[in-house]
Design a protein around this motif. Structure first.
Motif, PDB file in Angstrom:
ATOM      1  N   VAL A 191       0.701  -1.102   0.012  1.00  0.00           N
ATOM      2  CA  VAL A 191      -0.205  -0.022   0.063  1.00  0.00           C
ATOM      3  C   VAL A 191       0.901   1.252   0.026  1.00  0.00           C
ATOM      4  O   VAL A 191       1.930   1.222   0.691  1.00  0.00           O
ATOM      5  CB  VAL A 191      -1.117  -0.050   1.122  1.00  0.00           C
ATOM      6  N   ALA A 192       0.502   2.260  -0.809  1.00  0.00           N
ATOM      7  CA  ALA A 192       0.941   3.516  -0.604  1.00  0.00           C
ATOM      8  C   ALA A 192      -0.086   4.493   0.096  1.00  0.00           C
ATOM      9  O   ALA A 192      -1.339   4.236  -0.025  1.00  0.00           O
ATOM     10  CB  ALA A 192       1.160   4.037  -2.051  1.00  0.00           C
ATOM     11  N   TYR A 193       0.268   5.416   1.080  1.00  0.00           N
ATOM     12  CA  TYR A 193      -0.548   6.119   1.843  1.00  0.00           C
ATOM     13  C   TYR A 193       0.044   7.441   2.441  1.00  0.00           C
ATOM     14  O   TYR A 193       1.344   7.512   2.829  1.00  0.00           O
ATOM     15  CB  TYR A 193      -0.842   5.205   2.956  1.00  0.00           C
ATOM     16  N   SER A 194      -0.962   8.209   3.018  1.00  0.00           N
ATOM     17  CA  SER A 194      -0.470   8.970   3.871  1.00  0.00           C
ATOM     18  C   SER A 194      -1.080   8.942   5.219  1.00  0.00           C
ATOM     19  O   SER A 194      -1.826   7.861   5.460  1.00  0.00           O
ATOM     20  CB  SER A 194      -0.919  10.521   3.571  1.00  0.00           C
ATOM     21  N   LEU A 195      -0.440   9.381   6.383  1.00  0.00           N
ATOM     22  CA  LEU A 195      -0.925   8.931   7.684  1.00  0.00           C
ATOM     23  C   LEU A 195      -1.480  10.285   8.535  1.00  0.00           C
ATOM     24  O   LEU A 195      -1.170  11.423   8.370  1.00  0.00           O
ATOM     25  CB  LEU A 195       0.324   8.623   8.747  1.00  0.00           C
ATOM     26  N   GLU A 196      -2.714   9.802   9.153  1.00  0.00           N
ATOM     27  CA  GLU A 196      -3.419  11.058   9.780  1.00  0.00           C
ATOM     28  C   GLU A 196      -3.910  10.436  11.071  1.00  0.00           C
ATOM     29  O   GLU A 196      -4.232   9.218  11.264  1.00  0.00           O
ATOM     30  CB  GLU A 196      -4.372  11.651   8.931  1.00  0.00           C
ATOM     31  N   PHE A 197      -4.420  11.152  12.082  1.00  0.00           N
ATOM     32  CA  PHE A 197      -5.231  10.740  13.033  1.00  0.00           C
ATOM     33  C   PHE A 197      -6.586  10.695  12.674  1.00  0.00           C
ATOM     34  O   PHE A 197      -7.495  11.675  12.121  1.00  0.00           O
ATOM     35  CB  PHE A 197      -5.122  11.495  14.433  1.00  0.00           C
ATOM     36  N   ASN A 198      -7.446   9.683  12.946  1.00  0.00           N
ATOM     37  CA  ASN A 198      -9.018   9.681  13.048  1.00  0.00           C
ATOM     38  C   ASN A 198      -9.300  10.022  14.229  1.00  0.00           C
ATOM     39  O   ASN A 198      -9.343   9.283  15.244  1.00  0.00           O
ATOM     40  CB  ASN A 198      -9.506   8.320  12.353  1.00  0.00           C
ATOM     41  N   THR A 199      -9.953  11.374  14.368  1.00  0.00           N
ATOM     42  CA  THR A 199     -10.306  11.704  15.732  1.00  0.00           C
ATOM     43  C   THR A 199     -11.784  11.639  15.830  1.00  0.00           C
ATOM     44  O   THR A 199     -12.480  12.567  14.950  1.00  0.00           O
ATOM     45  CB  THR A 199      -9.781  13.082  16.097  1.00  0.00           C
ATOM     46  N   TRP A 200     -12.555  11.147  16.688  1.00  0.00           N
ATOM     47  CA  TRP A 200     -13.965  11.422  17.144  1.00  0.00           C
ATOM     48  C   TRP A 200     -14.080  11.612  18.681  1.00  0.00           C
ATOM     49  O   TRP A 200     -13.759  10.849  19.683  1.00  0.00           O
ATOM     50  CB  TRP A 200     -14.802  10.295  16.799  1.00  0.00           C
ATOM     51  N   GLY A 201     -14.543  12.883  18.993  1.00  0.00           N
ATOM     52  CA  GLY A 201     -14.522  13.224  20.413  1.00  0.00           C
ATOM     53  C   GLY A 201     -13.261  13.159  21.054  1.00  0.00           C
ATOM     54  O   GLY A 201     -12.079  13.799  20.559  1.00  0.00           O
ATOM     55  N   LYS A 202     -12.998  12.616  22.143  1.00  0.00           N
ATOM     56  CA  LYS A 202     -11.641  12.355  22.858  1.00  0.00           C
ATOM     57  C   LYS A 202     -10.897  11.134  22.274  1.00  0.00           C
ATOM     58  O   LYS A 202      -9.797  10.934  22.662  1.00  0.00           O
ATOM     59  CB  LYS A 202     -11.865  12.214  24.128  1.00  0.00           C
ATOM     60  N   ASN A 203     -11.403  10.471  21.498  1.00  0.00           N
ATOM     61  CA  ASN A 203     -10.818   9.227  20.910  1.00  0.00           C
ATOM     62  C   ASN A 203     -10.070   9.399  19.622  1.00  0.00           C
ATOM     63  O   ASN A 203     -10.417  10.085  18.824  1.00  0.00           O
ATOM     64  CB  ASN A 203     -11.743   7.913  20.743  1.00  0.00           C
ATOM     65  N   ARG A 204      -8.914   9.036  19.445  1.00  0.00           N
ATOM     66  CA  ARG A 204      -8.261   9.044  18.242  1.00  0.00           C
ATOM     67  C   ARG A 204      -7.538   7.882  17.915  1.00  0.00           C
ATOM     68  O   ARG A 204      -6.813   7.092  18.553  1.00  0.00           O
ATOM     69  CB  ARG A 204      -7.244  10.196  18.281  1.00  0.00           C
ATOM     70  N   SER A 205      -7.278   7.323  16.655  1.00  0.00           N
ATOM     71  CA  SER A 205      -6.529   6.365  16.298  1.00  0.00           C
ATOM     72  C   SER A 205      -5.712   6.820  14.787  1.00  0.00           C
ATOM     73  O   SER A 205      -6.311   7.531  14.004  1.00  0.00           O
ATOM     74  CB  SER A 205      -7.349   4.999  16.071  1.00  0.00           C
ATOM     75  N   ILE A 206      -4.750   6.178  14.653  1.00  0.00           N
ATOM     76  CA  ILE A 206      -4.058   6.296  13.585  1.00  0.00           C
ATOM     77  C   ILE A 206      -4.779   5.656  12.214  1.00  0.00           C
ATOM     78  O   ILE A 206      -5.151   4.569  12.293  1.00  0.00           O
ATOM     79  CB  ILE A 206      -2.556   5.730  13.679  1.00  0.00           C
ATOM     80  N   GLU A 207      -4.644   6.300  11.237  1.00  0.00           N
ATOM     81  CA  GLU A 207      -5.420   5.793  10.014  1.00  0.00           C
ATOM     82  C   GLU A 207      -4.508   5.976   8.612  1.00  0.00           C
ATOM     83  O   GLU A 207      -3.942   7.207   8.619  1.00  0.00           O
ATOM     84  CB  GLU A 207      -6.723   6.324   9.864  1.00  0.00           C
TER      85      GLU A 207
END
Length: 397
Positions: free
Chosen positions: A361-377
């Protein structure tokens, strides 16, 4: 044109902003409205105008987005709500692909004052009403765009790709405010310079998009004797032309593209900035990447590659199942990935890919943030069946 100003790449809204700054200082109005109070709107316009996010533009967008994310302006807040970004930090990508199209939609279809009224609105209820209206206009714009694309791809099916180096299409059925977006889609689909022309009463208004290596404005300059008017830059341009000259323009642009471009130029390329292993992808790494923002023209989002990942699960999401949602696994660790417009109906990606074992895979990285929760996507740029090593200059297709 020549200028003594040290940064020549301000957007139109940036030029207006600098004029306001100069006037404010000249009039010595410390108690008046500070132009910096409007940096949120200046940032939106700068991003939407796709100017290089370097130097002064970078500063404008950085501090302007900080104001946007403080939710100080009712009109922008209402638009953020309509875009489904209530609990998320607004980024340049959100503005480019979600917010700006809604602001522009009314103008493309006839009445740009709606967007202006929204941005200037100081009452929450009125702002919400206008935001809903812009959203509806954008949906209508998307429907019109879909019709144009369906008509435009019909002649493409019979074109010989070895002979057709550029694409010029025209119709009496097309809306002048939408053909630019449709031209971008055709360019993306065919990887050829494309001009779409909307005809009315024997006169056409056209919008063109190009590919790297082909200066569209220079090409149109060579065709100026066929045009009533034209303007733009290397990658995008607009024009007006008599209907009788459209076939001549089609033929001449094709010759110019054939002379300027080689076979390799017609192949989409994706530059990989760095290979990563799963262990490299940490919260701290993504946080440090964020220091390079704002991303945009002149400062593109870094693209990474990771090979040999197992697909733990995949599904299609979105109203039309046009996005691909994956869980990718390596050595017991799983990371979420999203491939926008990689749904089964919109991409060469098919279910059979996931039966082949592992993927690159080729990709960029970001945080998926909902409220106080976040995860790498991972925001996917491309995906293929695992096949050999991926180097820094490799292309994933």
């Amino acid at each position: 044109k020549t200028t003594n100003y040290p940064f020549p790449s301000l957007a139109g809204v940036g030029v207006g902003f600098k004029l306001c700054q100069a006037f404010w200082r000249y009039k010595e109005c410390p108690n008046g409205n500070d132009p910096n109070d409007y940096l949120d709107m200046v940032a939106l316009g700068t991003i939407a105008d796709v100017v290089p996010l370097m130097d002064e533009n970078r500063v404008i967008v950085k501090y302007g987005l900080e104001k946007v994310n403080k939710r100080l302006r009712p009109g922008i807040n209402a638009l953020i709500e309509v875009c489904g970004l209530r609990d998320r930090q607004v980024t340049t990508g959100n503005v480019s692909f979600v917010i700006a199209p809604k602001i522009n939609a009314a103008g493309r279809l006839g009445d740009p004052s709606v967007g202006v009224e929204l941005l200037l609105s100081e009452k929450k209820e009125k702002a919400e009403e206008l935001a809903v209206r812009l959203n509806e206009e954008n949906l209508r714009r998307q429907q019109i765009e879909s019709v144009i694309l369906k008509e435009a791809v019909v002649p493409l099916k019979t074109m010989n790709p070895t002979e057709v180096k550029s694409i010029v299409l025209d119709s009496y059925n097309w809306h002048t405010g939408v053909i630019g977006i449709a031209a971008s889609k055709i360019t993306e689909l065919t990887y050829r310079p494309t001009v779409l022309i909307a005809l009315e009463d024997g006169v056409g208004k056209g919008s063109g998009r190009s590919i790297p290596g082909f200066n569209l404005h220079a090409a149109l300059t060579s065709c100026s004797d066929l045009l009533l008017s034209f303007g733009g830059h290397e990658q995008a341009a607009g024009l007006s032309i008599l209907e009788e000259n459209v076939p001549k323009l089609r033929e001449r642009l094709n010759v110019i593209a054939g002379d300027m471009l080689c076979d390799e130029d017609f192949k989409a390329k994706l530059k990989i900035d760095e290979q990563l292993k799963m262990d490299d992808i940490t919260d701290r790494f993504v946080e440090e990447l964020a220091l390079l923002e704002p991303y945009g023209l002149g400062n593109p989002t870094p693209v990474f590659a990771t090979r040999g990942l197992a697909v733990a699960s995949h599904r299609y999401v979105g109203a039309e199942s046009n996005h691909l949602k994956l869980k990718l696994e390596s050595e017991g660790r799983i990371i979420d990935a999203i491939g926008f417009r990689m749904g089964s109906k919109n991409s060469a990606v098919s279910d059979t890919l996931f039966d082949t074992g592992k993927v690159d895979v080729a990709y960029s990285l970001e945080f998926n943030t909902w409220g106080k929760n976040r995860s790498i996507e991972m925001n996917l740029k491309d995906i293929r069946a695992c096949d050999g090593d991926v180097g820094e200059e490799d292309i994933i297709v």
